[in-house]
Scaffold this motif. Structure first.
Motif, PDB file in Angstrom:
ATOM      1  N   THR A 205       0.854  -1.183   0.000  1.00 17.82           N
ATOM      2  CA  THR A 205       0.000   0.000   0.000  1.00 17.82           C
ATOM      3  C   THR A 205       0.888   1.230   0.000  1.00 17.82           C
ATOM      4  O   THR A 205       1.770   1.365   0.853  1.00 17.82           O
ATOM      5  N   THR A 206       0.659   2.116  -0.954  1.00 20.80           N
ATOM      6  CA  THR A 206       1.504   3.297  -1.061  1.00 20.80           C
ATOM      7  C   THR A 206       0.755   4.411  -1.769  1.00 20.80           C
ATOM      8  O   THR A 206      -0.131   4.162  -2.586  1.00 20.80           O
ATOM      9  N   ALA A 207       1.119   5.634  -1.430  1.00 21.38           N
ATOM     10  CA  ALA A 207       0.588   6.791  -2.138  1.00 21.38           C
ATOM     11  C   ALA A 207       1.643   7.383  -3.054  1.00 21.38           C
ATOM     12  O   ALA A 207       1.391   8.359  -3.740  1.00 21.38           O
ATOM     13  N   ALA A 208       2.835   6.825  -3.024  1.00 21.35           N
ATOM     14  CA  ALA A 208       3.917   7.295  -3.883  1.00 21.35           C
ATOM     15  C   ALA A 208       4.896   6.160  -4.065  1.00 21.35           C
ATOM     16  O   ALA A 208       5.023   5.288  -3.217  1.00 21.35           O
TER      17      ALA A 208
ATOM     18  N   HIS B 265      -3.191   0.150  -3.903  1.00 21.75           N
ATOM     19  CA  HIS B 265      -3.085  -1.179  -3.296  1.00 21.75           C
ATOM     20  C   HIS B 265      -2.612  -2.166  -4.359  1.00 21.75           C
ATOM     21  O   HIS B 265      -3.306  -2.413  -5.347  1.00 21.75           O
ATOM     22  N   PHE B 266      -1.447  -2.717  -4.123  1.00 23.58           N
ATOM     23  CA  PHE B 266      -0.830  -3.642  -5.066  1.00 23.58           C
ATOM     24  C   PHE B 266      -0.744  -5.014  -4.404  1.00 23.58           C
ATOM     25  O   PHE B 266      -0.349  -5.134  -3.239  1.00 23.58           O
ATOM     26  N   SER B 267      -1.131  -6.058  -5.124  1.00 20.19           N
ATOM     27  CA  SER B 267      -1.118  -7.414  -4.578  1.00 20.19           C
ATOM     28  C   SER B 267      -0.454  -8.357  -5.569  1.00 20.19           C
ATOM     29  O   SER B 267      -0.656  -8.233  -6.786  1.00 20.19           O
ATOM     30  N   MET B 268       0.326  -9.291  -5.035  1.00 22.79           N
ATOM     31  CA  MET B 268       1.016 -10.236  -5.906  1.00 22.79           C
ATOM     32  C   MET B 268       1.176 -11.567  -5.186  1.00 22.79           C
ATOM     33  O   MET B 268       1.529 -11.612  -4.003  1.00 22.79           O
ATOM     34  N   ALA B 269       0.927 -12.659  -5.892  1.00 15.14           N
ATOM     35  CA  ALA B 269       1.197 -14.008  -5.397  1.00 15.14           C
ATOM     36  C   ALA B 269       2.272 -14.625  -6.279  1.00 15.14           C
ATOM     37  O   ALA B 269       2.222 -14.503  -7.510  1.00 15.14           O
TER      38      ALA B 269
END
Length: 735
Positions: free
Chosen positions: A93-96, A144-148
């Motif tokens: 989770t990031t805004a930048a 919001h970035f998600s990776m498996a």
């Protein structure tokens, strides 16, 4: 990290993370470069596992916002050390952030989403296209970035590979597993970030990461540990093994409780109590001196590799290193202190790494001061002898030091830096120094700080401008060089000159004035020019002085006169341009001698023939052979015979006929021309191979005796004082 012992140089075992994990103290940008090197190396090695997966991933994600809270990473990792199977899910989770995230090509990505929308993977053999991410949200909207992803980790490096940073940065085995940030095992946002980690391992294995342990659960046949790192971190490490865990609570003066743990292999469990007690003692010591310990936990973790690494809230030491009797009294304190300097305040890498020098001064050197002043002086002498090993043109500025890469960089980044803080304490006084340390910590806690920030804190505490002090010692690629000399054309009693050679420094130079009778007197003379005239009568310092000694307690960073300073092995070991001469050219000697030289020397040596050896070259030279061939060579080099310390005490025999002590001998010598030599001789060529393990660690010695590869005697040639003799107050000669 630095492992220290008065007579043992551990630079080859564990000093400097670069020798084992070059990313342990690197910034995200530095790690990216190291990752590229490592991944390239993996591809070159053609490991079978690598060939199964993708050649590379670039997960492109657009982020916006110039000023934002640090990114937060949630990791769930399942690891099976027996099969080396690795499965993970990362939620960022990031805004930048940077425009792309990278992952080691060992891993296969099964899914990627951004704000809940599925994305393709750049570099994928399925699509061969870069993704077209969804339209970016407003700058203030969190992303919001998600990776498996999954893969099979490399195996524990073999014994002959364990010095290679690539192999040692990522491995798994029942004996121990290690995942470092530089191995690219998680999506790194490229800037400091907070994180949580949930680590699942089979029962019998225990794992940890830097940060605060939240909980440990037994779920079925697995152990699940959860960790949180609430401050911005520069990376995530994982360590796991068949550990037995012991712990102890430490109460700080303000009531804060810190949990200290040992994670040891079963055969080391008996050492846990001592490591817990000493870790607690160091945490309390530095909390009182600097400010409260910045984390909730501190762990000492045993590694299957022979190395030493320091990370936030823990240190990772080889099993063989942990057994050494002096580690708890020296190196452990160094690693605890790194939680303030390096892991609590980060070096601003672009302007130089100050953390190793400050840690060395406040830990390794401070422990010597705790012992005695002679012990502390011995360490200062070691630092200055190290400087003698660096030719003036090869010296670099302290501001250019980032991490230990070779012997020369360690002399600058550790020894010179530590001496800077020692001289600074002399310059402003201990009370102001201690105040500055607390101010620096309070103002820079969990921030990146530069030498300029240190200068500001010390100037404030001292109440005066220290910019000139820091400028000359941090930014100049040179060191002071002082000489005592008679005054020209004068009969003035007790008058002489202090001359600066090679460059002008602003220093308070300590002098010891010895009268013809009575007690000596210590004075300080401020020098700011090439030449300073000192008149003892005008300063009421022993008008009947018989001798003046320059910097007798070695309180200045300066070049000692190599003509009067006998050599130590490090002068040859760390030379950037060493030469090698094989005194016995027989094949059975040549092969082990060449291998030993490669082990001893930082730089590759150029082998020379006898004619070139006997020439006027000034380059340091390593000579290896049998006793007869080296005995014949010594007079031709102008060195004379073998040192007496190598020979058995047998008054009945002439010196030339006295038998040697031990089965192998090594010593240093300086020829009349100023050229430095290291000699290694053995009873047989096979014995040269037995020296590879021990000899590299005795760089600060001048001579060694071995019996079947084991050191049985050692020593360093004494260093004479630099003084000027006076006669009835008049200078008569100097030496």
């Amino acid at each position: 990290m630095t492992l220290n012992h008065p007579n043992f140089d551990f630079s080859e075992v564990a000093e400097g993370h670069a020798s084992v994990d070059a990313t342990a103290s690197a910034t995200p940008a530095q790690r990216s470069a190291l990752q590229a090197q490592a991944w390239g190396a993996w591809r070159v090695l053609n490991w079978a596992d690598c060939m199964k997966w993708l050649a590379g991933f670039a997960l492109l994600v657009l982020f916006h916002s110039a000023h934002a809270a640090p990114p937060h990473l949630d990791l769930e990792v399942t690891l099976d050390p027996d099969t080396r199977a690795f499965n993970a899910r990362a939620e960022l989770t990031t805004a930048a952030g940077p425009p792309q995230l990278q992952l080691n090509p060992l891993f296969r990505v099964s899914s990627v989403t951004l704000n809940g929308v599925a994305m393709s993977v750049a570099g994928s053999t399925d699509s061969g296209r870069k993704p077209s991410p969804p339209q970016a949200s407003a700058p203030e909207t969190p992303q919001h970035f998600s990776m498996a992803y999954s893969g099979t980790l490399p195996a524990l490096p073999k014994s002959d590979q364990r010095d290679a940073s690539v192999q040692a940065a990522l491995f798994a085995s029942p004996e121990g597993s290690y995942l470092s940030p530089g191995a690219g095992w998680y999506p790194d946002p490229g800037v400091p970030f907070t994180y949580t980690l949930k680590l699942s391992l089979p029962t019998g294995q225990k794992g940890l990461a830097p940060g605060s342990q939240q909980r440990v659960s037994e779920i079925g046949a697995r152990t699940v540990a959860e960790y949180e790192f609430a401050q911005p971190a520069e990376g995530v490490w994982i360590m796991a093994g068949p550990y037995e865990v012991a712990q102890q609570s430490v109460a700080l003066d303000n009531g804060k409780i810190v949990t200290v743990r040992t994670w040891f292999h079963a055969e080391l469990a008996g050492l846990a109590g001592g490591y817990l007690q000493d870790s607690a003692r160091y945490i309390q010591r530095y909390s009182r001196l600097i400010g409260d310990y910045p984390f909730d936990d501190f762990s000492v973790v045993s590694s299957p590799l022979s190395h030493g690494l320091g990370m936030p809230s823990l240190t990772y030491l080889g099993r063989d290193v942990l057994r050494l009797p002096f580690i708890r009294a020296t190196s452990l304190g160094h690693e605890v202190l790194h939680n303030w300097w390096g892991n609590g305040v980060y070096p601003e890498w672009s302007s130089g790494n100050w953390s190793e020098g400050l840690t060395t001064f406040m830990a390794d050197y401070a422990f010597r001061e705790d012992q005695s002043e002679p012990s502390a002086r011995e360490m200062r002498l070691n630092w200055l002898r190290d400087l003698t090993a660096i030719a003036a043109p090869d010296e670099t500025a302290l501001a250019d030091f980032k991490s230990r890469q070779h012997g020369i960089s360690s002399v600058v980044g550790y020894s010179k830096s530590a001496m800077l803080f020692f001289m600074l304490r002399d310059e402003i006084g201990a009370a102001a120094f201690d105040k500055a340390i607390r101010l620096f910590w309070q103002g820079q806690r969990f921030k990146a700080a530069s030498w300029k920030d240190l200068e500001a804190a010390f100037s404030l505490a001292a109440g005066r401008d220290l910019s000139r002090f820091f400028a000359q010692w941090v930014h100049r690629p040179s060191s002071a060089q002082l000489v005592l000399a008679p005054r020209r054309n004068t009969d003035s009693k007790g008058s002489f000159r202090l001359i600066q050679q090679g460059g002008v420094f602003d220093m308070l130079v300590p002098l010891r004035v010895r009268p013809a009778s009575g007690a000596s007197r210590d004075i300080g003379v401020r020098v700011r020019d090439w030449e300073t005239v000192v008149d003892l009568a005008s300063i009421h310092a022993a008008p009947d002085a018989a001798q003046v000694e320059l910097d007798p307690e070695l309180r200045l960073w300066r070049r000692l006169d190599p003509a009067t300073v006998p050599p130590i092995f490090r002068e040859i070991f760390i030379s950037p341009r060493p030469k090698l001469f094989l005194a016995n050219q027989a094949l059975q000697w040549k092969v082990p001698a060449t291998a030993l030289a490669a082990r001893l020397l930082d730089a590759q040596a150029r082998e020379v023939r006898e004619a070139e050896l006997l020439s006027a070259s000034a380059l340091p030279t390593l000579v290896i052979g049998d006793a007869n061939s080296i005995r014949r060579l010594l007079p031709r080099l102008g060195i004379g015979g073998l040192p007496d310390v190598l020979l058995q005490a047998n008054p009945a025999n002439p010196v030339g006929q006295r038998p040697l002590k031990g089965s192998a001998q090594a010593w240093t010598a300086r020829a009349p021309s100023g050229r430095t030599f290291a000699f290694v001789m053995a009873d047989s060529p096979d014995l040269l191979g037995t020296l590879q393990r021990s000899l590299p660690h005795y760089g600060r010695q001048s001579w060694l005796l071995f019996q079947d590869g084991r050191v049985i005697e050692q020593g360093a040639w004494p260093v004479p004082a630099q003084n000027l003799r006076l006669n009835a107050g008049k200078v008569v000669r100097s030496r």
